[in-house]
Scaffold this motif. Structure first.
Motif, short mmCIF file in Angstrom:
data_model
loop_
_atom_site.label_atom_id
_atom_site.label_comp_id
_atom_site.label_asym_id
_atom_site.label_seq_id
_atom_site.Cartn_x
_atom_site.Cartn_y
_atom_site.Cartn_z
N CYS A 7 0.84 -1.20 0.00
CA CYS A 7 0.00 0.00 0.00
C CYS A 7 0.87 1.25 0.00
N PRO A 8 0.91 1.97 -1.12
CA PRO A 8 1.63 3.23 -1.12
C PRO A 8 0.71 4.34 -0.60
N LEU A 9 1.17 5.06 0.40
CA LEU A 9 0.34 6.11 1.00
C LEU A 9 1.07 7.45 0.99
N ARG A 10 0.31 8.53 0.92
CA ARG A 10 0.88 9.85 1.17
C ARG A 10 0.57 10.20 2.62
N ILE A 11 1.59 10.65 3.33
CA ILE A 11 1.41 11.00 4.74
C ILE A 11 1.48 12.51 4.87
N LYS A 12 0.46 13.07 5.48
CA LYS A 12 0.45 14.52 5.70
C LYS A 12 0.55 14.81 7.18
N GLY A 13 1.14 15.96 7.50
CA GLY A 13 1.20 16.40 8.89
C GLY A 13 2.53 16.12 9.56
N MET A 14 3.49 15.57 8.80
CA MET A 14 4.81 15.33 9.39
C MET A 14 5.61 16.63 9.35
N THR A 46 5.91 10.00 2.01
CA THR A 46 5.19 8.82 1.56
C THR A 46 5.48 7.63 2.48
N ALA A 47 4.59 6.66 2.41
CA ALA A 47 4.77 5.43 3.18
C ALA A 47 4.58 4.24 2.26
N LYS A 48 5.39 3.21 2.49
CA LYS A 48 5.24 1.97 1.76
C LYS A 48 4.91 0.91 2.80
N VAL A 49 3.69 0.41 2.74
CA VAL A 49 3.23 -0.52 3.76
C VAL A 49 2.94 -1.88 3.12
N VAL A 50 3.57 -2.90 3.62
CA VAL A 50 3.31 -4.26 3.14
C VAL A 50 2.36 -4.92 4.13
N VAL A 51 1.22 -5.39 3.61
CA VAL A 51 0.18 -5.92 4.50
C VAL A 51 -0.35 -7.25 3.98
N ASP A 52 -1.01 -7.98 4.87
CA ASP A 52 -1.79 -9.15 4.50
C ASP A 52 -2.95 -8.71 3.62
N ASN A 53 -3.42 -9.61 2.78
CA ASN A 53 -4.59 -9.28 1.96
C ASN A 53 -5.82 -8.96 2.81
N SER A 54 -5.80 -9.41 4.07
CA SER A 54 -6.97 -9.19 4.93
C SER A 54 -7.05 -7.75 5.43
N VAL A 55 -5.97 -7.01 5.32
CA VAL A 55 -5.94 -5.65 5.86
C VAL A 55 -6.66 -4.69 4.92
N LYS A 56 -7.56 -3.90 5.48
CA LYS A 56 -8.27 -2.91 4.68
C LYS A 56 -7.56 -1.57 4.79
N PRO A 57 -7.44 -0.85 3.66
CA PRO A 57 -6.75 0.44 3.66
C PRO A 57 -7.28 1.39 4.73
N ALA A 58 -8.59 1.33 4.98
CA ALA A 58 -9.19 2.22 5.98
C ALA A 58 -8.57 2.01 7.36
N GLN A 59 -8.15 0.77 7.64
CA GLN A 59 -7.50 0.48 8.92
C GLN A 59 -6.19 1.24 9.03
#
Ligand SMILES: [Cu+2]
Length: 114
Positions: A34-41, A71-84
């Protein structure tokens, strides 16, 4: 005698079902990034806090946050929902959103690459 035989076959059946369940869960436990943009840092310490927040979500394998690119690069299980992931980051005092703005609407449900 017969009862013992039934118990034995039940035990064998149970072991078989358990083995099947383990094999299936392993097959379904694929990973996605999951590639994310992180704001507020606001400083070099912030990425660590965001990483800690992301890693606290069950199913997150790894989280790497880059301060310069925000940015963040998050490796997750398929069970993880982006909203989490988003809400975990939010609870830590930051904001997270799908990395590509142009894909945001399509990615809103699942921005993660399988
Ligand atoms: Cu900071």
């Amino acid at each position: 005698m017969t009862k013992r035989l039934i118990n034995r076959s039940l035990a064998i059946l149970l072991v078989g079902v358990l083995a099947l369940a383990i094999v299936q869960s392993a097959a379904f436990a694929g990973e996605k990034t999951c590639p994310l943009r992180i704001k507020g840092m606001h400083c070099e310490m912030c990425p660590g806090q965001v990483e800690t927040a992301l890693k606290s979500v069950p199913g997150v394998k790894s989280a790497k946050v880059d301060y310069k690119s925000a940015t963040a690069k998050v490796v997750v299980d398929n069970s993880v929902k982006p909203a989490q992931l988003m809400s975990a980051v939010q609870k830590a005092g930051f904001q997270a959103e799908p990395l590509k703005p142009e894909a945001a609407s399509a990615a809103a449900s699942d921005p993660c690459r399988h």
